[in-house]
Design a protein around this motif. Structure first.
Motif, PDB file in Angstrom:
ATOM      1  N   SER A  44      14.612  68.905  64.342  1.00 41.72           N
ATOM      2  CA  SER A  44      15.921  68.926  64.485  1.00 41.72           C
ATOM      3  C   SER A  44      16.810  68.332  65.515  1.00 41.72           C
ATOM      4  CB  SER A  44      16.680  70.472  64.363  1.00 41.72           C
ATOM      5  OG  SER A  44      16.280  71.064  65.757  1.00 41.72           O
ATOM      6  N   PRO A  45      17.946  67.469  65.180  1.00 45.28           N
ATOM      7  CA  PRO A  45      18.622  67.038  66.219  1.00 45.28           C
ATOM      8  C   PRO A  45      19.199  68.027  67.364  1.00 45.28           C
ATOM      9  CG  PRO A  45      19.415  66.201  64.180  1.00 45.28           C
ATOM     10  CD  PRO A  45      18.360  67.364  63.922  1.00 45.28           C
ATOM     11  N   THR A  46      19.237  69.170  67.205  1.00 42.74           N
ATOM     12  CA  THR A  46      19.650  70.133  68.039  1.00 42.74           C
ATOM     13  C   THR A  46      18.526  70.318  69.240  1.00 42.74           C
ATOM     14  OG1 THR A  46      20.629  71.404  66.198  1.00 42.74           O
ATOM     15  CG2 THR A  46      20.383  72.773  68.464  1.00 42.74           C
ATOM     16  N   PHE A  47      17.324  70.346  68.761  1.00 38.43           N
ATOM     17  CA  PHE A  47      16.237  70.451  69.847  1.00 38.43           C
ATOM     18  C   PHE A  47      16.196  69.117  70.500  1.00 38.43           C
ATOM     19  CE2 PHE A  47      11.884  69.504  71.101  1.00 38.43           C
ATOM     20  CZ  PHE A  47      11.649  70.580  71.780  1.00 38.43           C
ATOM     21  N   GLN A  48      16.116  68.142  69.510  1.00 38.85           N
ATOM     22  CA  GLN A  48      15.723  66.706  70.095  1.00 38.85           C
ATOM     23  C   GLN A  48      17.129  66.328  71.330  1.00 38.85           C
ATOM     24  OE1 GLN A  48      15.628  64.159  66.556  1.00 38.85           O
ATOM     25  NE2 GLN A  48      13.633  65.335  66.125  1.00 38.85           N
ATOM     26  N   ARG A  49      18.173  67.056  71.188  1.00 37.02           N
ATOM     27  CA  ARG A  49      19.182  66.296  72.101  1.00 37.02           C
ATOM     28  C   ARG A  49      19.012  67.376  73.471  1.00 37.02           C
ATOM     29  NH1 ARG A  49      23.035  65.949  67.464  1.00 37.02           N
ATOM     30  NH2 ARG A  49      23.270  68.352  67.646  1.00 37.02           N
ATOM     31  N   PHE A 172      30.479  73.993  84.043  1.00 35.28           N
ATOM     32  CA  PHE A 172      29.702  72.546  84.043  1.00 35.28           C
ATOM     33  C   PHE A 172      30.271  71.343  83.046  1.00 35.28           C
ATOM     34  CE2 PHE A 172      26.710  76.325  84.087  1.00 35.28           C
ATOM     35  CZ  PHE A 172      26.429  76.431  85.233  1.00 35.28           C
ATOM     36  N   SER A 173      31.363  71.541  82.646  1.00 36.52           N
ATOM     37  CA  SER A 173      31.934  70.378  82.193  1.00 36.52           C
ATOM     38  C   SER A 173      31.275  69.850  80.714  1.00 36.52           C
ATOM     39  CB  SER A 173      32.216  69.112  82.735  1.00 36.52           C
ATOM     40  OG  SER A 173      33.053  69.342  83.950  1.00 36.52           O
ATOM     41  N   LYS A 174      30.618  70.937  79.868  1.00 40.72           N
ATOM     42  CA  LYS A 174      29.921  70.803  78.792  1.00 40.72           C
ATOM     43  C   LYS A 174      30.093  71.984  77.924  1.00 40.72           C
ATOM     44  CE  LYS A 174      25.409  72.086  80.188  1.00 40.72           C
ATOM     45  NZ  LYS A 174      23.841  71.585  80.416  1.00 40.72           N
ATOM     46  N   PRO A 175      29.947  71.825  76.505  1.00 39.27           N
ATOM     47  CA  PRO A 175      30.235  73.092  75.765  1.00 39.27           C
ATOM     48  C   PRO A 175      29.114  74.039  76.032  1.00 39.27           C
ATOM     49  CG  PRO A 175      29.807  70.904  74.432  1.00 39.27           C
ATOM     50  CD  PRO A 175      29.618  70.787  76.052  1.00 39.27           C
ATOM     51  N   PRO A 176      29.274  75.137  75.651  1.00 38.81           N
ATOM     52  CA  PRO A 176      28.266  76.478  75.836  1.00 38.81           C
ATOM     53  C   PRO A 176      27.245  75.955  74.940  1.00 38.81           C
ATOM     54  CG  PRO A 176      30.341  77.162  75.128  1.00 38.81           C
ATOM     55  CD  PRO A 176      30.801  75.774  75.092  1.00 38.81           C
ATOM     56  N   PRO A 177      25.986  76.471  75.211  1.00 40.19           N
ATOM     57  CA  PRO A 177      24.654  76.208  74.502  1.00 40.19           C
ATOM     58  C   PRO A 177      24.735  76.407  73.210  1.00 40.19           C
ATOM     59  CG  PRO A 177      24.443  77.984  76.162  1.00 40.19           C
ATOM     60  CD  PRO A 177      25.762  77.595  76.422  1.00 40.19           C
ATOM     61  N   SER A 178      24.107  75.801  72.184  1.00 44.22           N
ATOM     62  CA  SER A 178      23.768  76.131  71.018  1.00 44.22           C
ATOM     63  C   SER A 178      22.635  77.219  70.915  1.00 44.22           C
ATOM     64  CB  SER A 178      23.079  74.994  70.243  1.00 44.22           C
ATOM     65  OG  SER A 178      23.861  73.767  70.313  1.00 44.22           O
ATOM     66  N   LEU A 224      22.639  70.018  62.890  1.00 38.24           N
ATOM     67  CA  LEU A 224      21.928  69.479  61.824  1.00 38.24           C
ATOM     68  C   LEU A 224      21.913  68.067  61.639  1.00 38.24           C
ATOM     69  CD1 LEU A 224      21.682  72.206  59.158  1.00 38.24           C
ATOM     70  CD2 LEU A 224      19.995  72.055  61.251  1.00 38.24           C
ATOM     71  N   LYS A 225      23.250  67.673  62.218  1.00 37.59           N
ATOM     72  CA  LYS A 225      23.535  66.045  61.978  1.00 37.59           C
ATOM     73  C   LYS A 225      22.728  65.257  62.875  1.00 37.59           C
ATOM     74  CE  LYS A 225      28.262  66.963  60.258  1.00 37.59           C
ATOM     75  NZ  LYS A 225      29.612  66.637  60.727  1.00 37.59           N
ATOM     76  N   SER A 226      22.421  64.010  62.382  1.00 43.86           N
ATOM     77  CA  SER A 226      21.417  63.248  63.366  1.00 43.86           C
ATOM     78  C   SER A 226      22.418  63.019  64.659  1.00 43.86           C
ATOM     79  CB  SER A 226      21.606  61.712  62.451  1.00 43.86           C
ATOM     80  OG  SER A 226      20.952  60.683  63.449  1.00 43.86           O
ATOM     81  N   ALA A 227      21.599  62.938  65.529  1.00 46.14           N
ATOM     82  CA  ALA A 227      21.935  62.499  67.072  1.00 46.14           C
ATOM     83  C   ALA A 227      22.754  61.213  67.251  1.00 46.14           C
ATOM     84  CB  ALA A 227      20.914  62.672  67.982  1.00 46.14           C
ATOM     85  N   SER A 228      22.530  60.286  66.070  1.00 43.11           N
ATOM     86  CA  SER A 228      22.933  59.055  66.269  1.00 43.11           C
ATOM     87  C   SER A 228      24.474  58.948  65.772  1.00 43.11           C
ATOM     88  CB  SER A 228      22.219  57.921  65.378  1.00 43.11           C
ATOM     89  OG  SER A 228      22.270  58.496  63.908  1.00 43.11           O
TER      90      SER A 228
END
Length: 228
Positions: A44-49, A172-178, A224-228
Motif C-alpha cells: 500500500s502507498p500508505t505504508f510505503q510513504r 510538527f507541521s504535518k498531518p496527523p498520522p494515518s 490507497l492512491k499512488s504516492a506518485s
C-alpha cells in the motif's frame, strides 16, 4: 442505568463473544490470514510513504501477527516505534523506537504478555515525539464492523494516543498520522451488526482484512492512491 453504562455492558458482552470465537481460530488460519494482510499493507502507498510508523506487537493468538511487518520495516530503513505502557503511569502509552532486529528479538513480555521495552531500556529509547511525530499507526483491535468502527480491549490506550495527535499540524507541521487497523476475518462482524461506541472511540482511517480493504469513509480512499 445510563447510556454510558449500557454501552459499556454491550462492549463487555461483545468482547466475551469475540474472544471465544478467536480462541477457536486454527493456527494455520491465523498464519495464512496474517500473511495476506501483511502483503496488502506492504504493497500500500500508505505504508510505503511512511517513514516513522508505530507497529503493535502481536501476541501469539487472536490477532494479525506483526513480527514480519516489524522485520520488513526495519529492513527497509523505516523508523519503527512500539508501544510502551509504564507501570508508574497506568493511563499512558508512549511509542518508543525499536532501532534494530537484535533489539526486537531481545524484548521481554510485560504484565499482559505483550512484548515491550523494559523500564531501563525505555530510558534510552527515542520516543515518537522527539522524532517529529508518526506518519502511520497500526492499530490492534478485538472486533470491527463494516462501517469501520473498532472495539479495543477496554483500556483506551490507542484512543487516547490517537486523540493526542490531532494537533500534529501545529506541533510538527504535518498531518496527523494515518491509522490502519489489521483484522482477522473472525474479527469482522457480519453486515448489520455494529460495534457499540462512545464519543471518545476513534474510528481507524482504514481496516485491512485478508479479503482486502474495508473502507471506513471517503478519507480512506486517499490512503490507497499512488504516492506518485
Amino acid at each position: 442505568m445510563n447510556t454510558s453504562q449500557t454501552i459499556a455492558g454491550l462492549k463487555k458482552a461483545l468482547r466475551k463473544t469475540i474472544g471465544k470465537k478467536l480462541r477457536e481460530v486454527p493456527p494455520t488460519v491465523l498464519a495464512s490470514e496474517s500473511r495476506a494482510v501483511t502483503a496488502i499493507l506492504l504493497n500500500s502507498p500508505t505504508f510505503q510513504r511512511a517513514q516513522n510508523l508505530s507497529i503493535y506487537l502481536s501476541t501469539s493468538t487472536s490477532e494479525i501477527q506483526t513480527d514480519d511487518l516489524v522485520k520488513e520495516s526495519i529492513a527497509r530503513g523505516k523508523h519503527v516505534f512500539i508501544p510502551y505502557c509504564p507501570l508508574s503511569a497506568p493511563t499512558v502509552m508512549k511509542m518508543l523506537r525499536l532501532d534494530s532486529l537484535a533489539a526486537f528479538e531481545g524484548l521481554k513480555s510485560n504484565r499482559w504478555g505483550i512484548r515491550e521495552h523494559t523500564d531501563e531500556e525505555a530510558k534510552k529509547c527515542q520516543d515518537s515525539e522527539s522524532a517529529g511525530g508518526l506518519d502511520l499507526i497500526l492499530v490492534p483491535g478485538l472486533a470491527f464492523d463494516t462501517t469501520g468502527q473498532r472495539l479495543g480491549h477496554g483500556r483506551g490506550y490507542y484512543d487516547r494516543f490517537i486523540n493526542a495527535t490531532i494537533d500534529y499540524p501545529q506541533r510538527f507541521s504535518k498531518p496527523p498520522p494515518s491509522t490502519v487497523a489489521l483484522a482477522l476475518s473472525a474479527q469482522v462482524l457480519p453486515d448489520g451488526e455494529l460495534v457499540p461506541v462512545e464519543e471518545w472511540d476513534r474510528r481507524p482511517d482504514l481496516i485491512l482484512t485478508p479479503a482486502g480493504v474495508l473502507h471506513t469513509g471517503t478519507e480512506s480512499i486517499s490512503l490507497l492512491k499512488s504516492a506518485s
